[in-house]
Design an enzyme around this catalytic site. Structure first.
Site, PDB file in Angstrom:
ATOM      1  N   HIS A  79       0.841  -1.193   0.000  1.00  0.00           N
ATOM      2  CA  HIS A  79       0.000   0.000   0.000  1.00  0.00           C
ATOM      3  C   HIS A  79       0.879   1.247   0.000  1.00  0.00           C
ATOM      4  O   HIS A  79       1.582   1.523   0.964  1.00  0.00           O
ATOM      5  CB  HIS A  79      -0.901  -0.059   1.253  1.00  0.00           C
ATOM      6  CG  HIS A  79      -1.934   1.009   1.299  1.00  0.00           C
ATOM      7  ND1 HIS A  79      -2.740   1.212   2.396  1.00  0.00           N
ATOM      8  CD2 HIS A  79      -2.298   1.946   0.384  1.00  0.00           C
ATOM      9  CE1 HIS A  79      -3.560   2.225   2.154  1.00  0.00           C
ATOM     10  NE2 HIS A  79      -3.312   2.690   0.948  1.00  0.00           N
ATOM     11  N   HIS A  85       3.853   0.805   2.847  1.00  0.00           N
ATOM     12  CA  HIS A  85       3.799  -0.236   3.882  1.00  0.00           C
ATOM     13  C   HIS A  85       3.056  -1.462   3.343  1.00  0.00           C
ATOM     14  O   HIS A  85       2.485  -1.423   2.256  1.00  0.00           O
ATOM     15  CB  HIS A  85       3.091   0.296   5.144  1.00  0.00           C
ATOM     16  CG  HIS A  85       1.643   0.623   4.919  1.00  0.00           C
ATOM     17  ND1 HIS A  85       1.219   1.842   4.456  1.00  0.00           N
ATOM     18  CD2 HIS A  85       0.514  -0.117   5.068  1.00  0.00           C
ATOM     19  CE1 HIS A  85      -0.097   1.845   4.345  1.00  0.00           C
ATOM     20  NE2 HIS A  85      -0.553   0.656   4.709  1.00  0.00           N
ATOM     21  N   ASP A  87       0.046  -4.433   4.243  1.00  0.00           N
ATOM     22  CA  ASP A  87      -1.105  -4.719   5.092  1.00  0.00           C
ATOM     23  C   ASP A  87      -1.312  -6.227   5.105  1.00  0.00           C
ATOM     24  O   ASP A  87      -1.411  -6.855   4.052  1.00  0.00           O
ATOM     25  CB  ASP A  87      -2.365  -4.047   4.540  1.00  0.00           C
ATOM     26  CG  ASP A  87      -2.346  -2.536   4.754  1.00  0.00           C
ATOM     27  OD1 ASP A  87      -2.307  -2.105   5.915  1.00  0.00           O
ATOM     28  OD2 ASP A  87      -2.348  -1.796   3.752  1.00  0.00           O
ATOM     29  N   LYS A 222      16.437   4.392 -23.973  1.00  0.00           N
ATOM     30  CA  LYS A 222      17.575   3.504 -23.746  1.00  0.00           C
ATOM     31  C   LYS A 222      18.739   4.357 -23.253  1.00  0.00           C
ATOM     32  O   LYS A 222      19.219   5.237 -23.965  1.00  0.00           O
ATOM     33  CB  LYS A 222      17.969   2.770 -25.030  1.00  0.00           C
ATOM     34  CG  LYS A 222      19.062   1.751 -24.757  1.00  0.00           C
ATOM     35  CD  LYS A 222      19.477   0.971 -25.975  1.00  0.00           C
ATOM     36  CE  LYS A 222      20.453  -0.139 -25.603  1.00  0.00           C
ATOM     37  NZ  LYS A 222      21.509   0.269 -24.651  1.00  0.00           N
ATOM     38  N   ASP A 224      22.459   5.212 -22.193  1.00  0.00           N
ATOM     39  CA  ASP A 224      23.773   4.766 -22.651  1.00  0.00           C
ATOM     40  C   ASP A 224      24.748   4.792 -21.479  1.00  0.00           C
ATOM     41  O   ASP A 224      25.375   5.804 -21.193  1.00  0.00           O
ATOM     42  CB  ASP A 224      24.235   5.710 -23.774  1.00  0.00           C
ATOM     43  CG  ASP A 224      25.396   5.132 -24.553  1.00  0.00           C
ATOM     44  OD1 ASP A 224      25.685   3.930 -24.375  1.00  0.00           O
ATOM     45  OD2 ASP A 224      26.004   5.880 -25.324  1.00  0.00           O
ATOM     46  N   GLU A 363      20.573   7.418 -27.282  1.00  0.00           N
ATOM     47  CA  GLU A 363      20.974   6.171 -27.943  1.00  0.00           C
ATOM     48  C   GLU A 363      19.831   5.425 -28.612  1.00  0.00           C
ATOM     49  O   GLU A 363      19.991   4.848 -29.679  1.00  0.00           O
ATOM     50  CB  GLU A 363      21.657   5.247 -26.930  1.00  0.00           C
ATOM     51  CG  GLU A 363      22.463   4.149 -27.618  1.00  0.00           C
ATOM     52  CD  GLU A 363      22.930   3.069 -26.657  1.00  0.00           C
ATOM     53  OE1 GLU A 363      22.494   3.058 -25.497  1.00  0.00           O
ATOM     54  OE2 GLU A 363      23.715   2.218 -27.095  1.00  0.00           O
TER      55      GLU A 363
HETATM   56 MN    MN Z   1      -2.672   0.216   4.498  1.00  0.00          MN
END
Ligand code: MN
Length: 382
Positions: A79, A85, A87, A222, A224, A363
């Site tokens: 979450h 955190h 749950d 991308k 480099d 690149e």
């Molecule tokens: Mn929560």
């Protein structure tokens, strides 16, 4: 006068105490099971505005409860609320007993981690994923991290001994109350899903420059530089190159920044670059950083930036079989805000990105299929 000097809203917890009222003057023994469940979920409902949140209102809970007579279910959700955190929720007597576990379930035996008891949730929450809108209770993204069944050998008001059988999170745990809403969770049996020891990066194919025109794909720049695997294992941080060489000592600024990553154990896939003042990677500079003998006193113009675009493991879970979009959402969730560690953004419009990349002399563009798994060494994405 103390509330005047306290940060935040002095009335924040006001509704937390309103929930005892429906049952306060009723002898609970005379209530039917359904009525007891209703009281249990009162706090859950008080905290939420179901015209705004996408979370389940949980009105049909008794129907859901009667369907399953087998082992009770559990879910662990990740979450990304005001603070990232986990749950933990255990099905018990028609509701989900819930705890916020800031660092996730312990991964080593005897390790105890803080768990904060939160309000019971309706059973429908077992499968809830989505975004809780801004300004709502628990605003932020919620993902199912793992789910399955559990068996409790002891289940009291203050202590539960249980065995989890999830897709990856398994083993025996003990969760117990220490004071008020403060609990501790301890791992009793060893964890079998460990931080991967080696790094086999997923590689890209060279293409003829045709940009897929399907919405099944997204696009990234991308970078480099040097492909790296950054692993945070509690306080130990290592950076490994594609060939498996530990290059941590060459990049102290990246190691220092990585201490702020919001995960206990994580394996990230990314690219180390040195950017010029236009934000364009200078390949020669990153190579000279890699071979630099005296690392201390690196000038600002040679400072490294680490772009991360994928994740192989997060706090007890091997992530490579999950869709890349989810892995990337977790990369974004665990990265701290700062200059050195950055999330490599995804773009929906490949043509526009390709034009921009050419205009800026970058690149190239990486194209990924949204649902794709992480496949070591393999190049074709779909
Ligand atoms: Mn929560």
């Amino acid at each position: 006068m103390e509330y005047l000097t306290t940060k935040g809203n002095a009335w924040e917890a006001f509704y937390d105490f309103s929930t005892d009222l429906p049952g306060a003057h009723i002898d609970q023994a005379t209530l039917t099971k359904a009525q007891v469940k209703k009281i249990k979920l009162e706090e859950y409902r008080q905290k939420r505005d179901f015209s705004k949140t996408t979370e389940p209102a949980g009105i049909t809970l008794s129907a859901a409860a009667s369907k399953e007579k087998s082992s009770p279910k559990f879910t662990i959700q990740l979450h990304d609320a005001s603070r990232l955190h986990f749950d933990l929720r255990l099905e018990h007597e028609g509701v989900l007993q819930s705890w916020a576990v800031p660092k996730g379930l312990p991964t080593t035996v005897d390790e105890k981690r803080l768990a904060i008891r939160t309000e019971d949730h309706p059973l429908q929450y077992l499968t809830f994923e989505g975004t809780i809108p801004e300004k709502q209770y628990g605003a932020g993204e919620m993902w199912i991290f793992d789910t399955g069944t559990y068996q409790a050998t002891k289940h009291t008001e203050k202590s539960i001994h249980f065995q989890l059988k999830g897709s990856q999170i398994n083993g025996d745990f003990h969760i117990f109350q220490t004071k008020d809403d403060q609990w501790l969770i301890e791992r009793i049996s060893p964890n079998k899903v460990e931080l991967p020891a080696s790094f086999d990066p997923m590689l890209a194919d060279l293409s003829d420059g045709k940009i897929p025109q399907s919405s099944d794909y997204f696009f990234e720049i991308k970078w480099d530089g040097i492909r790296i695997n950054l692993v945070k294992n509690h306080d130990a941080i290592t950076i490994t190159s594609r060939g498996g060489r530990d290059i941590s000592n060459q990049f102290p600024e990246v190691i220092a920044a990585a201490k702020e990553i919001k995960a206990e154990q994580v394996s990230l896939d990314g690219e180390l670059v040195v950017l010029d003042d236009q934000g364009k990677p200078v390949f020669a500079k990153i190579i000279s950083r890699l071979h630099k003998k005296k690392v201390s006193g690196t000038s600002k113009s040679n400072q490294c930036t680490a772009y991360f675009f994928d994740l192989l493991y997060l706090d007890g879970l091997i992530a490579k079989d999950m869709p890349v979009e989810r892995r990337r959402a977790w990369v974004k969730a665990v990265l701290p805000v700062g200059e050195i560690l950055r999330f490599s953004e995804a773009f929906e419009d490949g043509n526009t990105l390709w034009e921009a990349v050419k205009a800026h002399g970058l690149e190239g563009v990486i194209c990924k299929r949204k649902a794709s798994k992480y496949v070591a060494n393999r190049s074709k994405v779909g």
